[in-house]
Design an enzyme around this catalytic site. Structure first.
Site, PDB file in Angstrom:
ATOM      1  N   ASP A  45      -3.542  -2.322  -3.819  1.00  0.00           N
ATOM      2  CA  ASP A  45      -4.594  -1.961  -4.770  1.00  0.00           C
ATOM      3  C   ASP A  45      -5.199  -3.214  -5.398  1.00  0.00           C
ATOM      4  O   ASP A  45      -4.667  -4.317  -5.282  1.00  0.00           O
ATOM      5  CB  ASP A  45      -3.983  -1.065  -5.851  1.00  0.00           C
ATOM      6  CG  ASP A  45      -5.025  -0.232  -6.572  1.00  0.00           C
ATOM      7  OD1 ASP A  45      -6.194  -0.253  -6.165  1.00  0.00           O
ATOM      8  OD2 ASP A  45      -4.659   0.431  -7.571  1.00  0.00           O
ATOM      9  N   TYR A  55       8.660  -3.503  -2.553  1.00  0.00           N
ATOM     10  CA  TYR A  55       7.783  -3.934  -3.652  1.00  0.00           C
ATOM     11  C   TYR A  55       8.631  -4.388  -4.828  1.00  0.00           C
ATOM     12  O   TYR A  55       9.708  -3.829  -5.084  1.00  0.00           O
ATOM     13  CB  TYR A  55       6.887  -2.779  -4.113  1.00  0.00           C
ATOM     14  CG  TYR A  55       5.675  -2.515  -3.261  1.00  0.00           C
ATOM     15  CD1 TYR A  55       4.459  -3.143  -3.525  1.00  0.00           C
ATOM     16  CD2 TYR A  55       5.737  -1.616  -2.198  1.00  0.00           C
ATOM     17  CE1 TYR A  55       3.340  -2.887  -2.754  1.00  0.00           C
ATOM     18  CE2 TYR A  55       4.614  -1.357  -1.416  1.00  0.00           C
ATOM     19  CZ  TYR A  55       3.419  -1.994  -1.702  1.00  0.00           C
ATOM     20  OH  TYR A  55       2.313  -1.744  -0.928  1.00  0.00           O
TER      21      TYR A  55
END
Length: 325
Positions: free
Chosen positions: A97, A156
């Site tokens: 993103d 992540y």
């Protein structure tokens, strides 16, 4: 020129180059890359491992405007290979993103020619890319490899800096939290995410046409303390749009002792994003980083007749020829 559809249909071993035809391609008047011209039906696939500071980019995915990481990488590839964008068919493993960083993003592209050496290609790409995007590794890929569809798991990290005063050197890569956190409660809550669950409650509405499978497998979710820095590490088979940030946001509320750890299974079972919104809040993207991507080992085997992978060229200082008195 071979079309991508035809390239994707090829599942035969890496084609052997024709030894009778070679050419020298000058790149940006700085480095020469030797490419070996194969038969007309050949296609070659290449894997890139990329790191980038996502601060000034609108994410990975290609857009006309504003700038994205994929746009910058494609521009460098077009200059390096002299191929149009449609023929390169660059594909990234994860559509990070806007504002999200990466240390281990993976992408692949195709060319109708082979290379003799990848060190010079690697150097040329980094010479053309902006300084906040680096190619860490360049390697040949088998026909079966696909940056997105061969993925086994993604890792992540989300960093939280917990102190009254923000470390200015962490401000672009960690979220500032001024509340004292109960990390034991956060670890307890994180365990509820581990396993295979329907994560509909943790998905934001996406703007693309894809209908993703809401069932994801989380292999681990660790909460690590490093002084004032709190690092939340999550590994999963895949993630929905903004899923990681939404999970971390809920853990932060639990760490502040605003809600109990056992609220996690309740929200998961609701399968309703509105239910999460009652307890959580928006978490900015700059604390999130795509650290690494794991693949099926069979898809990572190097094809025959290919150059060695490149981790970048090291420079050496030659012996000084100045006469000392």
């Amino acid at each position: 020129m071979m079309t991508y559809a035809a390239a994707a249909a090829l599942v035969a071993p890496f084609p052997s180059p024709s030894p009778s035809s070679t050419s020298l391609l000058s790149l940006n008047s700085a480095v020469d890359v030797v490419e070996v011209q194969p038969n007309q039906d050949s296609v070659y696939k290449w894997r890139l491992v990329l790191a980038y500071d996502g601060t000034r980019y609108a994410g990975w995915q290609y857009q006309e405007s504003p700038p994205t990481v994929q746009c910058a990488v494609e521009k460098a590839l077009i200059q390096t290979t002299k191929l149009p964008r449609k023929d390169l068919q660059l594909v990234g493993a994860s559509r990070t993103d806007a504002g999200v960083h990466a240390w281990g993003q993976v992408a692949h592209f195709v060319t109708p020619f082979n290379y003799e050496n990848l060190d010079r290609v690697h150097m040329a790409l980094n010479g053309l890319l902006p300084s906040d995007i680096r190619v860490r590794e360049t390697s040949p890929a088998s026909a079966e490899f696909h940056a997105r569809f061969s993925v086994k798991s993604k890792i992540y990290h989300y960093k939280i800096y917990s102190d009254t005063i923000m470390d200015p050197f962490q401000r672009r890569f960690a979220y500032h939290n001024m509340y004292k956190l109960n990390t034991a409660a956060m670890r307890e809550a994180a365990k509820y995410f581990v396993g295979k669950h329907d994560f509909t409650s943790f998905e934001n509405a996406s703007h693309n046409d894809r209908v993703p499978d809401p069932v994801k497998h989380i292999f681990r979710f660790d909460v690590k303390e490093m002084g004032a820095l709190l690092q939340l590490e999550v590994e999963g088979s895949g993630f929905l749009y903004r899923q990681v940030r939404n999970m971390v946001a809920l853990l932060l509320q639990i760490g502040k002792e605003a809600i109990p750890p056992d609220i996690v299974p309740y929200i998961l079972a609701s399968r309703d994003r509105k239910e999460l919104a009652k307890y959580s809040f928006y978490l900015p993207p700059h604390g999130l980083c795509l650290v690494s991507i794991n693949y099926n080992e069979s898809h990572l085997l190097p094809p025959p007749d290919c150059p060695a992978k490149s981790f970048g060229m090291h420079h050496t200082i030659r012996k000084c020829k100045v006469v000392y008195y």
